[in-house]
Design an enzyme around this catalytic site. Structure first.
Site, PDB file in Angstrom:
ATOM      1  N   GLY A 102      39.154  38.123  31.509  1.00  0.00           N
ATOM      2  CA  GLY A 102      38.767  36.793  32.005  1.00  0.00           C
ATOM      3  C   GLY A 102      39.911  35.820  32.210  1.00  0.00           C
ATOM      4  N   ASN A 119      41.746  35.391  34.905  1.00  0.00           N
ATOM      5  CA  ASN A 119      41.594  34.731  36.213  1.00  0.00           C
ATOM      6  C   ASN A 119      40.482  33.692  36.165  1.00  0.00           C
ATOM      7  OD1 ASN A 119      43.350  35.775  38.588  1.00  0.00           O
ATOM      8  ND2 ASN A 119      42.890  37.602  37.373  1.00  0.00           N
ATOM      9  N   MET A 142      34.057  44.602  37.415  1.00  0.00           N
ATOM     10  CA  MET A 142      34.376  46.015  37.628  1.00  0.00           C
ATOM     11  C   MET A 142      33.179  46.874  38.057  1.00  0.00           C
ATOM     12  SD  MET A 142      37.498  45.651  37.267  1.00  0.00           S
ATOM     13  CE  MET A 142      38.220  47.288  37.346  1.00  0.00           C
ATOM     14  N   LEU A 202      29.186  46.468  43.991  1.00  0.00           N
ATOM     15  CA  LEU A 202      27.970  45.722  44.323  1.00  0.00           C
ATOM     16  C   LEU A 202      27.140  46.456  45.380  1.00  0.00           C
ATOM     17  CD1 LEU A 202      29.651  42.221  44.451  1.00  0.00           C
ATOM     18  CD2 LEU A 202      27.991  42.996  42.733  1.00  0.00           C
ATOM     19  N   ASN A 206      36.856  38.312  46.397  1.00  0.00           N
ATOM     20  CA  ASN A 206      37.388  39.156  45.321  1.00  0.00           C
ATOM     21  C   ASN A 206      38.911  39.108  45.322  1.00  0.00           C
ATOM     22  OD1 ASN A 206      37.362  41.217  43.274  1.00  0.00           O
ATOM     23  ND2 ASN A 206      37.900  42.708  44.855  1.00  0.00           N
ATOM     24  N   HIS A 228      42.278  41.372  44.386  1.00  0.00           N
ATOM     25  CA  HIS A 228      42.670  42.763  44.153  1.00  0.00           C
ATOM     26  C   HIS A 228      44.182  42.818  43.925  1.00  0.00           C
ATOM     27  CE1 HIS A 228      42.242  47.071  44.264  1.00  0.00           C
ATOM     28  NE2 HIS A 228      43.329  47.116  45.005  1.00  0.00           N
TER      29      HIS A 228
HETATM   30  C1  GRF Z   1      42.938  41.407  37.758  1.00  0.00           C
HETATM   31  O1  GRF Z   1      44.153  42.111  37.843  1.00  0.00           O
HETATM   32  C2  GRF Z   1      42.194  41.470  39.069  1.00  0.00           C
HETATM   33  O2  GRF Z   1      43.031  41.514  40.177  1.00  0.00           O
HETATM   34  C3  GRF Z   1      41.437  42.769  38.960  1.00  0.00           C
HETATM   35  O3  GRF Z   1      41.036  42.824  37.606  1.00  0.00           O
HETATM   36  C4  GRF Z   1      41.967  42.089  36.799  1.00  0.00           C
HETATM   37  C5  GRF Z   1      41.176  41.116  35.993  1.00  0.00           C
HETATM   38  O4  GRF Z   1      41.941  40.484  34.993  1.00  0.00           O
HETATM   39  N1  GRF Z   1      40.367  42.804  39.907  1.00  0.00           N
HETATM   40  P1  GRF Z   1      41.330  39.262  34.184  1.00  0.00           P
HETATM   41  O5  GRF Z   1      40.005  39.724  33.590  1.00  0.00           O
HETATM   42  O6  GRF Z   1      41.116  38.134  35.145  1.00  0.00           O
HETATM   43  O7  GRF Z   1      42.313  38.929  33.120  1.00  0.00           O
END
Ligand code: GRF
Length: 200
Positions: free
Chosen positions: A14, A16, A101, A104, A116, A118
């Site tokens: 979490g 991000n 993860m 969908l 999203n 990536h």
């Molecule tokens: C990130 O690297 C994002 O790009 C990928 O999953 C990771 C999530 O990290 N889709 P966090 O849960 O936000 O720390």
């Protein structure tokens, strides 16, 4: 004024999510939103994993977090239906995937606009091992991409992306840390861009 309700979906750490919530709370972001006549509300965070550290982050950030465990549902469609109902009840206009993860279903993707992040320079290294594969890959760069979600995984229209040049002798852990730092820079900018284009 355009009223926009957003949902942030995550599965794990979490970081991000936290970065986005803090960014949206900044005075400069609020000013920008005002200038665009957008009233933005983080209506909900939604997580499929009860043990995710992000759940604790939501508590600290004081944003409502709902857990819908995919393991409680027999099919992807049934799980997505539960999410759709939750998001519809909150009148969500934009779904922000931040380390969510689960793939969908078509119904979900047709129902909600979603974006999203990536951790690679798409179209290179789609899928769940993008950082590792970029690191060991032939290119002299990795990268981060933010895109609209479409039916094919990691294939939607790019909103923003940036390359991250590799540094000789750097470890995978160091590379990964730089990827995440770039994510924290890029995702907020891409969200503003997506908000501007949402009504279009
Ligand atoms: C990130 O690297 C994002 O790009 C990928 O999953 C990771 C999530 O990290 N889709 P966090 O849960 O936000 O720390």
């Amino acid at each position: 004024m355009r009223y926009i309700n957003i949902a942030i979906l995550f599965s794990g750490n979490g970081s991000n999510l936290e970065n986005i919530v803090r960014f949206l709370g900044q005075a400069s972001t609020k000013q920008w939103l005002d200038s665009k006549h957008i009233s933005l509300h983080i209506a909900i965070a939604l997580c499929n994993n009860p043990n995710a550290y992000g759940v604790q982050r939501c508590k600290n950030l004081q944003i409502p977090c709902v857990i819908i465990n995919h393991k409680d549902y027999a099919t992807r469609e049934a799980f997505d239906e539960a999410m759709i109902q939750e998001l519809e009840s909150k009148k969500i206009d934009l779904v922000i995937l931040a380390g969510f993860m689960r793939v969908l279903s078509e119904r979900f993707i047709n129902r909600f606009r979603a974006i999203n992040i990536h951790p690679s320079f798409l179209p290179f290294y789609k899928g769940a091992k993008a950082i590792q594969e970029s690191f060991y890959g032939a290119q002299d760069f990795g990268g981060v991409s933010v895109h609209w979600v479409s039916l094919e995984v990691d294939c939607g229209e790019i909103i923003l992306q940036e390359k991250l040049p590799k540094i000789p002798n750097e470890s995978l852990q160091e590379f990964e840390a730089r990827i995440h730092a770039l994510e924290y820079e890029l995702y907020p900018k891409a969200i503003l861009q997506a908000l501007e284009n949402l009504g279009a």
